[in-house]
Enzyme design. Sequence first.
Site, mmCIF file in Angstrom:
data_model
loop_
_atom_site.group_PDB
_atom_site.id
_atom_site.type_symbol
_atom_site.label_atom_id
_atom_site.label_comp_id
_atom_site.label_asym_id
_atom_site.label_seq_id
_atom_site.Cartn_x
_atom_site.Cartn_y
_atom_site.Cartn_z
ATOM 1 N N GLY A 1 -1.299 -3.009 5.759
ATOM 2 C CA GLY A 1 -2.507 -3.796 6.027
ATOM 3 C C GLY A 1 -2.964 -3.609 7.460
ATOM 4 N N THR B 1 0.913 -1.135 0.000
ATOM 5 C CA THR B 1 0.000 0.000 0.000
ATOM 6 C C THR B 1 0.946 1.177 0.000
ATOM 7 O OG1 THR B 1 -1.803 -1.073 1.159
ATOM 8 C CG2 THR B 1 -1.628 1.275 1.523
ATOM 9 N N ASN C 1 -4.622 -3.059 -2.598
ATOM 10 C CA ASN C 1 -4.603 -4.089 -1.569
ATOM 11 C C ASN C 1 -3.276 -4.831 -1.647
ATOM 12 O OD1 ASN C 1 -5.433 -5.419 0.701
ATOM 13 N ND2 ASN C 1 -6.439 -7.054 -0.427
HETATM 14 O O1 DON Z 1 -7.499 -1.258 3.324
HETATM 15 C C1 DON Z 1 -6.743 -2.005 3.908
HETATM 16 O O2 DON Z 1 -6.658 -2.051 5.109
HETATM 17 C C2 DON Z 1 -5.818 -2.891 3.087
HETATM 18 N N1 DON Z 1 -6.415 -3.167 1.815
HETATM 19 C C3 DON Z 1 -4.495 -2.220 2.968
HETATM 20 C C4 DON Z 1 -3.513 -3.054 2.204
HETATM 21 C C5 DON Z 1 -2.120 -2.785 2.584
HETATM 22 O O3 DON Z 1 -1.824 -1.980 3.430
HETATM 23 C C6 DON Z 1 -1.090 -3.589 1.900
HETATM 24 N N2 DON Z 1 0.172 -3.304 2.464
HETATM 25 N N3 DON Z 1 1.125 -2.942 2.716
#
Ligand code: DON
Length: 562
Positions: A461, A369, A389
């Site tokens: 995440g 992300t 994601n």
């Molecule tokens: O919205 C969320 O919480 C996740 N889809 C975020 C994904 C994410 O942070 C991937 N990572 N580093």
Amino acid sequence: MAALVVVALLLPAAGLEAAHPAAVRGTGGAVSSAAPAATEAGLGILRAGGNAADAAVATALALAVVFPQAGNLGGGGFAVVRFGGEVNALDFRETAPAAASHDMYLDDDGEPRPKASLVGPLAAGVPGSPAGLFELHRKYGRLPWARVVAPAARLARDGFIVNTRLQRSLAASEELLQRFPETAAVWLPGGQPPSAGSVKKLPELAAILEAYGARGAPAITEGPVAAAVELAARRHGGVLRAADLEAYRPVWREPVRFSAYGWQVASMPLPSSGGIIIGETVGMLERLRWEKLPRFGADRSHLLTEVWRRAYADRFLLGDPRTSRASAAQLLAGHWLDVRTAEIRINKATDSERVRAWSRERAEESSETTHLSVMDGDGNAVALTTTLNRSFGCGLLVAGAGFLLNNEMDDFTTAPGHPNSFGLVQGEANSVGPGKRMLSSMSPTVAWSGKQVIVIGSPGGSKIPTATVQVLLNLIVDGDGLQAAVDRARIHHQWMPDLLYSERYAFSPETARALERRGHELRATNKVGEVSAVRGIVAGNMEAAQDPRGPGAAGVVRPAVY
Ligand code: DON
């Protein structure tokens, strides 16, 4: 003369590899993002007279070119802004397509179909970024839209240098990307990722960005590009349709607001759980007088863990604001924080199953992300987090448009009782439903006290809120400098699985043993987030810091001369 100070890249040349980057200080505006070219795009817009919203959009779009693992047109995100004292939160999170349904990821026996919510267009939510970034600029931007989009279009048209992170991420995702010839043709030419140091041009994406610059969001959400998205989805078994893109709307929401340690904080509300988790964390810590405990001792880590165990258990009740079974107001209410805090014992870990019974399963993978923090010379601030994601989203690149589609549908409760790809066990409030927004952990946050303003956020995440709040605590409780606050080793707990994750050097051997004696099960993790932070200090002075956990860069418009 480029004012961007990419300390991380300059140090090796100076023979100082062991040293780590320092925050950059100066005036006129500041940007911190996960890629030097994106930070430079944002700074260029500030130098051209753009404000924080213009620069945030330019930085985000540049990330969509040079950091395709996470930067995007085919994903979504959130932004918290503070403009002239007004705070606001933009939700440009993806939504479930109109044809999505509650059990779409289950087989006939009610068991989850492996990877169905992660790979290919069935995993894709309706992209929110094209309309979201356009809206951020419409409401707060100052420069013409086309000017703000131009740096990203130029990077795609003229090419950019592939860095080691991109080359390695492509190699690590090769199996996913090879599944889709459209994707492999762009990102694995000749069956291989482009080598680090080579120049990559993205002519299809450049054309889309140029059209976006000329006509705004409809250039992507309507007409031939939306039709190309539908075609790509149909070809590979997805339910995303052109009509979904046309119907998508970003939403301005009231941020989650709370005060902590003398600071005002504004963070992301539902459909992100981030602001609520951060608010619950600091609310409980204040009640526990956490700040009085020795800084690096077991007590502080123990209490942080106990607090997160409860905040993430509450997350089980959360989802799209229309179906959420709890609200920020309920979970941040004083009496609820009192009840939660009263359960906590200083000398013994609570078993997560007793906070709320559930199955014990775990998952940890690499992921992407990206967060960017921007401040302009007037002190206006934008914290913006965006994502596909997982790395490269669902793996499918829209032929003719050059952008990847997300796999955000995995953030829904796709199979009750089963953890998602971040190990999160989620509730019915977050079940799949047409038009619903999937629950997020993204936590773009702005905090202020007197003349000081902190702009902060992270990828990671489920680890996003814990990474963000730890850096915030380093700043507002312990008075760290910005870079030190970002650098310090971090820990993480998310209720389920019942594990206390720690980065290398987060605990001394004695502290680790003390935590185990209290009943915590420890687990090493390579990193907890990758924070991009900017801080306004006084009289137009500001500093920007990027996390040494990644290859990003921080810069200011006019660096201070010492
Ligand atoms: O919205 C969320 O919480 C996740 N889809 C975020 C994904 C994410 O942070 C991937 N990572 N580093």
